[in-house]
Design an enzyme around this catalytic site. Sequence first.
Site, PDB file in Angstrom:
ATOM      1  N   PRO A  43      52.773 -23.552  88.147  1.00 24.63           N
ATOM      2  CG  PRO A  43      53.589 -22.678  90.339  1.00 24.63           C
ATOM      3  CD  PRO A  43      53.693 -22.055  89.253  1.00 24.63           C
ATOM      4  CB  CYS A  44      49.582 -26.614  86.860  1.00 26.11           C
ATOM      5  SG  CYS A  44      50.843 -27.286  85.704  1.00 26.11           S
ATOM      6  CG  HIS A  45      54.939 -28.913  88.826  1.00 25.47           C
ATOM      7  ND1 HIS A  45      55.033 -27.445  87.807  1.00 25.47           N
ATOM      8  CD2 HIS A  45      55.826 -28.855  89.834  1.00 25.47           C
ATOM      9  CE1 HIS A  45      56.045 -26.526  88.366  1.00 25.47           C
ATOM     10  NE2 HIS A  45      56.877 -27.629  89.799  1.00 25.47           N
TER      11      HIS A  45
END
Length: 174
Positions: free
Chosen positions: A131-133
């Site tokens: 989850p880089c978002h």
Amino acid sequence: MTTMTYWYEVDSAVGRLLLTAAPDGALTSLSVPGQKGGRSVQDGWRHDAGPFRAAVEQLDAYFAGESTGFRLPLRAEGTAFRERVWAALDEVPYGATTTYGEIAARIGASRPAVRAVGGAIGANPLLILRPCHRVIGADGSLTGYAGGLERKTRLLALEGAPLSRPVPLPATPR
């Protein structure tokens, strides 16, 4: 020696997703059209839905709001530094956000390494799954996202995450 790469495309709430996997079924990438540094289908790759059944089921559940995480074999190859950054991303809970500086601190990197942390996050080959978002700027800004800021905003909204952090007011002189 070249290893076989399997690929499959699926539609999602954030558009078309391209998934790739190694012969043992471990996912090696999840990218979107136009993604900076994203993958595209190459000659010799094998189109096959089989290795992706669990991923598609879990992505469908995630986008339907029925699941908050993924239990899939992932194999992203990068430098030792990038792999430490990506492992730190895995620890950011669903519905939460963190900053580049917090990720740097979590892996024991110095303050000047924040830019390198940002580069590693931007090179994450497993969008959504890793989850880089959920990483935002220290000032609460959404900053960049390899999949595009519109997708980042939609993913954070889906998770009910704060779209920004409160920015502390500057100290008032007395």
